[in-house]
Design a protein around this motif. Structure first.
Motif, PDB file in Angstrom:
ATOM      1  N   THR A 141      35.026  -1.847 -58.793  1.00  0.00           N
ATOM      2  CA  THR A 141      34.469  -2.158 -57.479  1.00  0.00           C
ATOM      3  C   THR A 141      35.129  -3.371 -56.842  1.00  0.00           C
ATOM      4  OG1 THR A 141      32.353  -1.303 -58.303  1.00  0.00           O
ATOM      5  CG2 THR A 141      32.295  -2.492 -56.234  1.00  0.00           C
TER       6      THR A 141
ATOM      7  N   GLY B 193      28.618  -1.153 -48.757  1.00  0.00           N
ATOM      8  CA  GLY B 193      27.637  -1.537 -47.741  1.00  0.00           C
ATOM      9  C   GLY B 193      27.008  -2.881 -48.054  1.00  0.00           C
TER      10      GLY B 193
ATOM     11  N   PRO C 142      24.708   1.158 -52.268  1.00  0.00           N
ATOM     12  CA  PRO C 142      26.166   1.297 -52.154  1.00  0.00           C
ATOM     13  C   PRO C 142      26.852  -0.062 -52.150  1.00  0.00           C
ATOM     14  CG  PRO C 142      25.098   1.739 -50.041  1.00  0.00           C
ATOM     15  CD  PRO C 142      24.004   1.608 -51.061  1.00  0.00           C
ATOM     16  N   SER C 143      27.844  -0.226 -53.002  1.00  0.00           N
ATOM     17  CA  SER C 143      28.502  -1.524 -53.177  1.00  0.00           C
ATOM     18  C   SER C 143      29.211  -1.977 -51.910  1.00  0.00           C
ATOM     19  CB  SER C 143      29.507  -1.443 -54.329  1.00  0.00           C
ATOM     20  OG  SER C 143      28.875  -1.037 -55.509  1.00  0.00           O
TER      21      SER C 143
END
Length: 235
Positions: free
Chosen positions: A162, A76, A73-74
């Protein structure tokens, strides 16, 4: 409908595009993080992917690594790297997060571009007396370029979306009005900034799609056979 109209009014308001924290400045930060991250990822991934595709070695390891990297997960990862780097190095932590996100699609595009080439084309190049370096430079790279550009296209889309989370650690970008809008309950700001991110992603996708189409060798577009020349490569 009122929310959509209000968000569009907020988005086209000239005052939102002026000043230090204007949408223009935040858009510039979003693009800067995106291009720098994808550029650094390409410096690592493209040579490695070409070596894997040319030699056939390490493909299983590359597939496993890229698969695991895509599962991380980016958000995290960003928080973890900020904690590891320290609050004084949040830009470096964020940039490393985006680079790690961009590596898998670029790496995959690099080696699959080589592996998708008809082996008979490579055999013909070697039979003409080309060295392995010439085979790579004059045959494999031109024929594998469309898939590489496809990997770059995928990486840019993932990263530009992101980068929005960089605002969670006070690094700007178009995520800033989204977070600020949520805190202030200004949902017109939230939707307007989200629409701007979506339009930016669509624009990048369109441009990269055109570049990918232009990178296809003419022989592939016409469905003709390639002629391998030791001096000029493929044509």
């Amino acid at each position: 409908m009122n929310l959509v109209r209000n968000s569009l009014d907020w988005l086209i308001d000239p005052s939102q595009w002026q000043g230090e924290d204007s949408l223009a400045a935040l858009l510039g930060e979003q693009l800067l993080y995106t291009f720098v991250a994808v550029g650094l990822a390409a410096l690592v991934s493209v040579p490695l992917g070409w070596w894997i595709g040319h030699s056939g070695r390490g493909r299983d390891i590359a597939v496993a690594i890229t698969g695991m990297a895509r599962a991380v997960p980016s958000f995290g990862l960003l928080i973890l790297l900020v904690l590891l780097f320290g609050v004084l190095h949040k830009p470096e932590a964020a940039l490393l997060t985006f680079v790690l996100l961009a590596i898998p699609p670029i790496l995959a595009g690099s080696y699959t571009g080589f592996q998708a080439i008809d082996r008979r084309t490579l055999d013909a190049a070697r039979a003409m007396g080309m060295s392995e370096l010439q085979v790579m430079a004059k045959v494999e790279i031109p024929l594998g370029l469309p898939l590489l550009v496809g990997g770059l296209r995928s990486a840019m889309l993932q990263v530009v979306a992101t980068v929005t989370i960089a605002a969670y650690v006070n690094l700007g970008g178009l995520g800033l009005p989204i977070i600020s809008g949520l805190n202030l309950r200004r949902y017109d700001m939230v939707l307007g900034a989200a629409l701007l991110v979506a339009m930016l992603a669509l624009t990048i996708d369109l441009v990269m799609g055109l570049i990918q189409k232009m990178s296809v060798p003419g022989g592939l577009l016409r469905g003709t056979r390639f002629i391998v020349d030791p001096k000029d490569g493929i044509h």
